[in-house]
Design a protein around this motif. Structure first.
Motif, PDB file in Angstrom:
ATOM      1  N   SER A   1      17.946  28.362   6.326  1.00  0.00           N
ATOM      2  CA  SER A   1      17.899  29.261   7.493  1.00  0.00           C
ATOM      3  C   SER A   1      19.258  29.905   7.722  1.00  0.00           C
ATOM      4  N   THR A   2      20.312  29.117   7.527  1.00  0.00           N
ATOM      5  CA  THR A   2      21.670  29.634   7.728  1.00  0.00           C
ATOM      6  C   THR A   2      21.950  30.783   6.759  1.00  0.00           C
ATOM      7  N   VAL A   3      21.533  30.614   5.513  1.00  0.00           N
ATOM      8  CA  VAL A   3      21.729  31.687   4.527  1.00  0.00           C
ATOM      9  C   VAL A   3      20.895  32.914   4.904  1.00  0.00           C
ATOM     10  N   ILE A   4      19.641  32.703   5.289  1.00  0.00           N
ATOM     11  CA  ILE A   4      18.780  33.840   5.704  1.00  0.00           C
ATOM     12  C   ILE A   4      19.454  34.580   6.861  1.00  0.00           C
ATOM     13  N   ASN A   5      19.849  33.834   7.887  1.00  0.00           N
ATOM     14  CA  ASN A   5      20.428  34.470   9.082  1.00  0.00           C
ATOM     15  C   ASN A   5      21.726  35.229   8.778  1.00  0.00           C
ATOM     16  N   HIS A   6      22.468  34.753   7.800  1.00  0.00           N
ATOM     17  CA  HIS A   6      23.752  35.387   7.482  1.00  0.00           C
ATOM     18  C   HIS A   6      23.615  36.691   6.713  1.00  0.00           C
ATOM     19  N   ILE A   7      22.709  36.724   5.754  1.00  0.00           N
ATOM     20  CA  ILE A   7      22.726  37.915   4.877  1.00  0.00           C
ATOM     21  C   ILE A   7      21.390  38.640   4.764  1.00  0.00           C
ATOM     22  N   PHE A   8      20.356  38.102   5.408  1.00  0.00           N
ATOM     23  CA  PHE A   8      19.073  38.811   5.348  1.00  0.00           C
ATOM     24  C   PHE A   8      18.584  39.119   6.753  1.00  0.00           C
ATOM     25  N   ASP A   9      17.635  40.005   6.814  1.00  0.00           N
ATOM     26  CA  ASP A   9      16.958  40.358   8.047  1.00  0.00           C
ATOM     27  C   ASP A   9      15.706  39.478   8.074  1.00  0.00           C
ATOM     28  N   SER A  10      15.472  38.775   9.194  1.00  0.00           N
ATOM     29  CA  SER A  10      14.337  37.844   9.213  1.00  0.00           C
ATOM     30  C   SER A  10      12.997  38.566   9.078  1.00  0.00           C
ATOM     31  N   GLN A  11      13.014  39.900   9.212  1.00  0.00           N
ATOM     32  CA  GLN A  11      11.781  40.678   9.063  1.00  0.00           C
ATOM     33  C   GLN A  11      11.601  41.175   7.634  1.00  0.00           C
ATOM     34  N   GLN A  12      12.504  40.711   6.756  1.00  0.00           N
ATOM     35  CA  GLN A  12      12.542  41.172   5.383  1.00  0.00           C
ATOM     36  C   GLN A  12      11.830  40.153   4.479  1.00  0.00           C
ATOM     37  N   VAL A  13      11.195  40.643   3.413  1.00  0.00           N
ATOM     38  CA  VAL A  13      10.655  39.699   2.436  1.00  0.00           C
ATOM     39  C   VAL A  13      11.808  39.180   1.582  1.00  0.00           C
ATOM     40  N   VAL A  14      11.968  37.854   1.556  1.00  0.00           N
ATOM     41  CA  VAL A  14      13.049  37.261   0.757  1.00  0.00           C
ATOM     42  C   VAL A  14      12.439  36.288  -0.234  1.00  0.00           C
ATOM     43  N   GLU A  15      12.844  36.403  -1.483  1.00  0.00           N
ATOM     44  CA  GLU A  15      12.368  35.428  -2.463  1.00  0.00           C
ATOM     45  C   GLU A  15      13.309  34.230  -2.498  1.00  0.00           C
ATOM     46  N   ILE A  16      12.708  33.059  -2.380  1.00  0.00           N
ATOM     47  CA  ILE A  16      13.484  31.816  -2.348  1.00  0.00           C
ATOM     48  C   ILE A  16      12.997  30.928  -3.479  1.00  0.00           C
ATOM     49  N   VAL A  17      13.909  30.580  -4.370  1.00  0.00           N
ATOM     50  CA  VAL A  17      13.509  29.745  -5.506  1.00  0.00           C
ATOM     51  C   VAL A  17      14.040  28.324  -5.321  1.00  0.00           C
ATOM     52  N   THR A  18      13.184  27.357  -5.565  1.00  0.00           N
ATOM     53  CA  THR A  18      13.587  25.952  -5.458  1.00  0.00           C
ATOM     54  C   THR A  18      13.885  25.404  -6.850  1.00  0.00           C
ATOM     55  N   THR A  19      15.058  24.790  -7.017  1.00  0.00           N
ATOM     56  CA  THR A  19      15.381  24.156  -8.297  1.00  0.00           C
ATOM     57  C   THR A  19      15.911  22.751  -8.043  1.00  0.00           C
ATOM     58  N   GLY A  20      15.762  21.903  -9.039  1.00  0.00           N
ATOM     59  CA  GLY A  20      16.289  20.536  -8.921  1.00  0.00           C
ATOM     60  C   GLY A  20      15.187  19.498  -8.850  1.00  0.00           C
ATOM     61  N   SER A  21      15.583  18.266  -9.071  1.00  0.00           N
ATOM     62  CA  SER A  21      14.622  17.164  -9.233  1.00  0.00           C
ATOM     63  C   SER A  21      13.847  16.805  -7.973  1.00  0.00           C
ATOM     64  N   ILE A  22      14.439  17.025  -6.789  1.00  0.00           N
ATOM     65  CA  ILE A  22      13.752  16.470  -5.616  1.00  0.00           C
ATOM     66  C   ILE A  22      12.422  17.172  -5.328  1.00  0.00           C
TER      67      ILE A  22
END
Lengths: 319, 319
Positions: B255-276
């Motif tokens: 959320s912190t990254v979204i709020n800093h550099i994106f507009d919450s009304q914008q479509v943002v692609e978020i990729v999950t990586t890692g074992s968990i």
């Protein structure tokens, strides 16, 4: 003169007390760390020997012959049978490699006591082997013993697995909070600026180099706890939350010991030991208030004697 | 044939992708860890060389001359100017100590890209340098880049200072919870029994020996996270609380990254990586639900390509 040795062997120093068989202190000596699991058996033995020698020098003001008839060693991290054997070997070596002619040894096996450091801290702190010690310095442990001799330990699992409420945990929580604020994911806190200033960092990113690349250990990190204490005493909300969490953990741990081996309607003496109680943010007061709220009959005291003296008292009991 | 090298140099392995200047993969190779801060510069260079050689062998099925005109190295822990210089030296050595005649180098300085591993994970995962990568394996970091090229990093502070939501943090919280239950200071949890069984411990006290005396590192501890995942999937309350806390931290960081550099009304692609994210207790689903609740327009995806491919794409962009 028949004498007793009380030895407190810790991760940062070793203290030796020589007392007569009435419990009167004749001498006291200090040497370096004697935790053989980190520094090796030979080095540990040397430090213990050195603490004994130092204590002997002062004791020789009272008597010109020190005949040791009982010894108690309270050592951090000693609990397994293997550990006991190692410490017994060390005691044997001490007797044989004696280099001060004024000392003689007349130790029966039953007059050698080897125990963990929480027990001698309780014995020294309360002046008796009944009560609870809440030890919170670099690490943390709560240990109690009741009138029937039943004991209960809570915590003492070390900096990865536990040590809740310790200086290490407070310091780490403080740095994590500062970095969360820096990242923009938490409320404001002066911890960020204070860590940067204290460690003289160009920017907070350099904290990574200090913590990981300088190979700081648990002790160096724990020594940062006063930064959080200071911020809390100045009213910083985040710092106070960290202190409150530490207190909460210590209250839970102490309550668990009370519930296990004492009657909540009983007067119990609880001694606090370790660096975290020395802070200026009122941590100890808050701990006391919180505990007395739950158990009105507890009596929370400062240590009456040091752990090495407690070790001496335990040896004395064996005679 | 003009070719591009994409290299993913991590703490456990090094992967090299060779692609043509249209982005088509010609070869792929793997070698050991190339984190020079832990293993040294010479050893790191050897592993990178080995990964390149492996990739070359497969690429020679497509062409008999590989002329490298661009390279991107994404490396864990590389951020300071000093680090950049070290990696540049490694690239120079790679060009000079070439031992496969089928490879030639025609690298302009501007076609050498050195960056941290989160950027190549984003580039590979999304297939574009715009979006957010939520990396949570042994450690954790959330990194985003918007259309204007503005970036924001949250976390990535390592196992002492941060790594909230990582496998390491989940594993440590699990062990602490098991020991708290053992001490009698928390609710019941099957974690105690499960750790004991998994590590074949006579009793849980032996956990101290495993964690401290066997000199386990961060990776070995992080590898215990599936024990908590398993317990959570079986409905253990304490284990589920640990998982929920990890998710909470990752949601806050994202959320912190979204709020800093994106507009919450914008479509943002978020990729999950890692074992968990591979666990069976529904951790990823809970993360997705929690995030979509707050930001209905985010699109949470699995990685489209691996980070080494992302490195290749970044080098390609320089041409």
């Amino acid at each position: 003169m028949n004498c007793i040795l009380g030895i407190d062997g810790g991760g940062s120093k070793t203290i030796c007390i020589i007392m007569d068989d009435a419990g009167k202190i004749l001498g006291r000596g200090e040497a370096g760390a004697s935790n053989y699991q980190s520094i090796g058996i030979e080095a540990a033995q040397k430090q213990i020997q050195s603490a004994i020698n130092q204590a002997t020098i002062t004791a020789l003001n009272h008597t010109n012959n020190i005949n040791i008839i009982a010894i108690c060693l309270g050592l951090a991290g000693v609990s397994r049978p293997e550990d006991m054997e190692v410490v017994k070997t060390i005691v044997n070596q001490l007797q044989n490699s004696q280099n001060i002619t004024a000392i003689t040894w007349e130790l029966k096996p039953s007059h050698i006591v080897i125990c963990h450091d929480a027990l001698i801290a309780l014995m020294g702190g309360v002046g008796d082997a009944v009560g609870i010690v809440v030890a919170a310095g670099t690490g943390s442990i709560v240990f109690g013993r009741n009138h029937q001799g039943k004991t209960k330990r809570v915590g003492g699992w070390g900096y990865i697995l536990g040590d809740e409420g310790s200086a290490y945990k407070i310091a780490v929580a403080g740095m994590q909070a500062a970095l969360k604020y820096y990242d923009g994911r938490s409320e404001t806190t002066i911890l960020l600026e204070n860590f940067q200033q204290h460690l003289q960092l160009e920017n907070i990113e350099k904290l990574i180099e200090v913590i990981y690349r300088k190979e700081w250990g648990v002790k160096e990190i724990a020594a940062l706890a006063p930064i959080i204490d200071q911020a809390a005493s100045e009213g910083d909300k985040i710092a106070n939350r960290i202190i409150d969490e530490a207190i909460g953990e210590l209250v839970i741990a102490t309550s668990t010991v009370i519930n296990h081996i004492f009657d909540s309607q009983q007067v119990v003496e609880i001694v606090t030991t370790g660096s975290i109680w020395l802070g200026k943010c009122g941590l100890r007061e808050r701990f006391v208030n919180s505990l007395i709220d739950k158990y009105p009959l507890v009596n929370i005291i400062y240590p009456r004697h040091e752990p090495a003296y407690g070790a001496g008292l335990l040896a004395l009991k064996m005679l």
